[in-house]
Design a protein around this motif. Structure first.
Motif, PDB file in Angstrom:
ATOM      1  N   HIS A 198       0.876  -1.389  -0.358  1.00  0.00           N
ATOM      2  CA  HIS A 198       0.370   0.399   0.139  1.00  0.00           C
ATOM      3  C   HIS A 198       0.489   1.345  -0.151  1.00  0.00           C
ATOM      4  CE1 HIS A 198       0.982  -0.061   4.280  1.00  0.00           C
ATOM      5  NE2 HIS A 198       1.046   0.678   4.517  1.00  0.00           N
ATOM      6  N   GLY A 199       0.788   2.481  -0.302  1.00  0.00           N
ATOM      7  CA  GLY A 199       1.029   3.663  -0.580  1.00  0.00           C
ATOM      8  C   GLY A 199      -0.490   4.303  -0.277  1.00  0.00           C
ATOM      9  N   PHE A 200      -0.045   6.337  -0.776  1.00  0.00           N
ATOM     10  CA  PHE A 200      -0.261   7.170  -0.091  1.00  0.00           C
ATOM     11  C   PHE A 200      -0.219   8.291  -2.042  1.00  0.00           C
ATOM     12  CE2 PHE A 200       0.109   5.798   3.681  1.00  0.00           C
ATOM     13  CZ  PHE A 200      -1.618   6.428   4.419  1.00  0.00           C
ATOM     14  N   ILE A 201      -1.566   8.477  -1.594  1.00  0.00           N
ATOM     15  CA  ILE A 201      -1.199   9.513  -2.957  1.00  0.00           C
ATOM     16  C   ILE A 201      -1.878  10.587  -2.664  1.00  0.00           C
ATOM     17  CG2 ILE A 201      -2.966  10.233  -5.350  1.00  0.00           C
ATOM     18  CD1 ILE A 201      -2.957   7.558  -5.939  1.00  0.00           C
ATOM     19  N   THR A 202      -1.008  11.923  -3.341  1.00  0.00           N
ATOM     20  CA  THR A 202      -1.455  13.611  -2.755  1.00  0.00           C
ATOM     21  C   THR A 202      -2.079  13.761  -3.882  1.00  0.00           C
ATOM     22  OG1 THR A 202       0.729  13.620  -1.388  1.00  0.00           O
ATOM     23  CG2 THR A 202      -0.368  15.811  -2.222  1.00  0.00           C
ATOM     24  N   PRO A 203      -3.451  14.381  -3.846  1.00  0.00           N
ATOM     25  CA  PRO A 203      -4.073  15.181  -4.466  1.00  0.00           C
ATOM     26  C   PRO A 203      -3.751  16.460  -5.148  1.00  0.00           C
ATOM     27  CG  PRO A 203      -5.373  13.853  -3.026  1.00  0.00           C
ATOM     28  CD  PRO A 203      -3.709  14.196  -2.664  1.00  0.00           C
ATOM     29  N   GLU A 204      -4.491  15.752  -6.594  1.00  0.00           N
ATOM     30  CA  GLU A 204      -3.854  17.752  -7.294  1.00  0.00           C
ATOM     31  C   GLU A 204      -4.366  18.658  -6.543  1.00  0.00           C
ATOM     32  OE1 GLU A 204      -2.971  18.221 -12.090  1.00  0.00           O
ATOM     33  OE2 GLU A 204      -5.286  17.916 -11.267  1.00  0.00           O
ATOM     34  N   ASN A 205      -5.315  18.917  -5.959  1.00  0.00           N
ATOM     35  CA  ASN A 205      -5.765  20.160  -5.726  1.00  0.00           C
ATOM     36  C   ASN A 205      -5.334  20.472  -3.876  1.00  0.00           C
ATOM     37  OD1 ASN A 205      -7.607  17.514  -3.684  1.00  0.00           O
ATOM     38  ND2 ASN A 205      -9.243  18.083  -4.150  1.00  0.00           N
ATOM     39  N   GLY A 206      -4.668  19.470  -3.063  1.00  0.00           N
ATOM     40  CA  GLY A 206      -4.021  19.919  -1.940  1.00  0.00           C
ATOM     41  C   GLY A 206      -4.961  18.853  -0.813  1.00  0.00           C
ATOM     42  N   SER A 207      -5.894  18.312  -1.419  1.00  0.00           N
ATOM     43  CA  SER A 207      -6.786  17.551   0.039  1.00  0.00           C
ATOM     44  C   SER A 207      -5.845  16.517   1.034  1.00  0.00           C
ATOM     45  CB  SER A 207      -7.892  17.567  -0.231  1.00  0.00           C
ATOM     46  OG  SER A 207      -7.537  15.914  -2.093  1.00  0.00           O
ATOM     47  N   GLU A 208      -6.017  16.318   2.146  1.00  0.00           N
ATOM     48  CA  GLU A 208      -5.292  15.126   2.152  1.00  0.00           C
ATOM     49  C   GLU A 208      -5.065  14.250   1.568  1.00  0.00           C
ATOM     50  OE1 GLU A 208      -6.832  11.616   6.394  1.00  0.00           O
ATOM     51  OE2 GLU A 208      -8.098  14.067   5.761  1.00  0.00           O
ATOM     52  N   ASP A 209      -4.347  13.225   2.007  1.00  0.00           N
ATOM     53  CA  ASP A 209      -3.559  11.965   1.468  1.00  0.00           C
ATOM     54  C   ASP A 209      -4.602  10.831   0.786  1.00  0.00           C
ATOM     55  OD1 ASP A 209      -1.367  13.373   0.659  1.00  0.00           O
ATOM     56  OD2 ASP A 209      -0.245  12.379   2.560  1.00  0.00           O
ATOM     57  N   ILE A 210      -4.436  10.436   0.101  1.00  0.00           N
ATOM     58  CA  ILE A 210      -5.694   9.094  -0.136  1.00  0.00           C
ATOM     59  C   ILE A 210      -4.585   8.191  -0.273  1.00  0.00           C
ATOM     60  CG2 ILE A 210      -6.689   7.757  -1.753  1.00  0.00           C
ATOM     61  CD1 ILE A 210      -8.079  10.707  -1.136  1.00  0.00           C
ATOM     62  N   PHE A 211      -5.039   7.188   0.995  1.00  0.00           N
ATOM     63  CA  PHE A 211      -4.819   5.339   0.526  1.00  0.00           C
ATOM     64  C   PHE A 211      -5.012   4.607  -0.902  1.00  0.00           C
ATOM     65  CE2 PHE A 211      -5.508   0.797   0.906  1.00  0.00           C
ATOM     66  CZ  PHE A 211      -4.271   0.859   1.924  1.00  0.00           C
ATOM     67  N   VAL A 212      -4.270   3.811  -1.583  1.00  0.00           N
ATOM     68  CA  VAL A 212      -4.163   2.918  -2.232  1.00  0.00           C
ATOM     69  C   VAL A 212      -3.371   1.743  -1.968  1.00  0.00           C
ATOM     70  CG1 VAL A 212      -2.067   4.421  -3.416  1.00  0.00           C
ATOM     71  CG2 VAL A 212      -3.411   2.596  -4.956  1.00  0.00           C
ATOM     72  N   HIS A 213      -4.392   0.460  -2.374  1.00  0.00           N
ATOM     73  CA  HIS A 213      -3.611  -0.626  -2.479  1.00  0.00           C
ATOM     74  C   HIS A 213      -3.158  -0.867  -3.378  1.00  0.00           C
ATOM     75  CE1 HIS A 213      -4.623  -4.507  -1.475  1.00  0.00           C
ATOM     76  NE2 HIS A 213      -4.341  -4.587  -0.341  1.00  0.00           N
ATOM     77  N   VAL A 214      -2.327  -1.984  -3.248  1.00  0.00           N
ATOM     78  CA  VAL A 214      -1.690  -2.914  -4.505  1.00  0.00           C
ATOM     79  C   VAL A 214      -2.813  -3.028  -4.785  1.00  0.00           C
ATOM     80  CG1 VAL A 214      -1.630  -5.063  -2.910  1.00  0.00           C
ATOM     81  CG2 VAL A 214      -0.182  -4.400  -5.171  1.00  0.00           C
TER      82      VAL A 214
END
Length: 153
Positions: free
Chosen positions: A82-98
């Motif tokens: 897993h990891g995290f994505i920083t949204p383009e609009n600057g909101s809170e980081d989003i979790f991503v699963h493999v």
């Protein structure tokens, strides 16, 4: 007749066969000695997060029908899945699963991605990225394919 005192026969103590350690409540923490002895593997415990395979059809349909967002991979651990994505609009980081990453490359820090969002049960207050597609690989960074081949440098 003489009465002789007879002692009971000597019985060796019973030994149970070696059995695996089963989790107790509360579950042992990663730094505990049970982990060090190898009794419980972190992979043996079920993940509380819904993966692509365990997500309900209705949640999958809602996520697929949703808008496409853009962002940048903040970090991703292939070993942890897993990891995290920083949204383009600057909101809170989003979790991503493999299981939600599409394509042949393992994401690394700085990769530009597109994704859709799906709520995380049980309260559906947080979101995770689904249908994640790497649109632009980070320049001057080696990338690895899911099969283990390193591409670029």
């Amino acid at each position: 007749m003489t009465s002789e005192s007879t002692s009971p026969p000597v019985v060796p103590p019973l030994h149970s066969p070696k059995s695996p350690v089963w989790p107790t409540f509360p579950f042992h923490r990663e730094g505990s000695r049970v982990w060090e002895r190898g009794g419980i593997s972190p992979r043996d415990l079920p993940s509380p997060l819904p993966t692509k395979r365990t997500r309900t059809y209705s949640a999958t349909a809602r996520a697929s029908a949703g808008p496409v967002f853009k962002g940048v991979c903040k970090q991703f651990s292939r070993a942890q899945g897993h990891g995290f994505i920083t949204p383009e609009n600057g909101s809170e980081d989003i979790f991503v699963h493999v299981s939600d990453i599409e394509g042949e490359y393992v994401p690394v820090e700085g990769d530009e991605v597109t994704y859709k969002m799906c709520p995380i049960p049980p309260k559906n207050q947080k979101f995770q990225a689904v249908e994640v597609v790497l649109t632009q690989l980070a320049p001057h960074t080696p990338h690895e394919t899911w099969s283990g081949q390193v591409v670029g440098s």
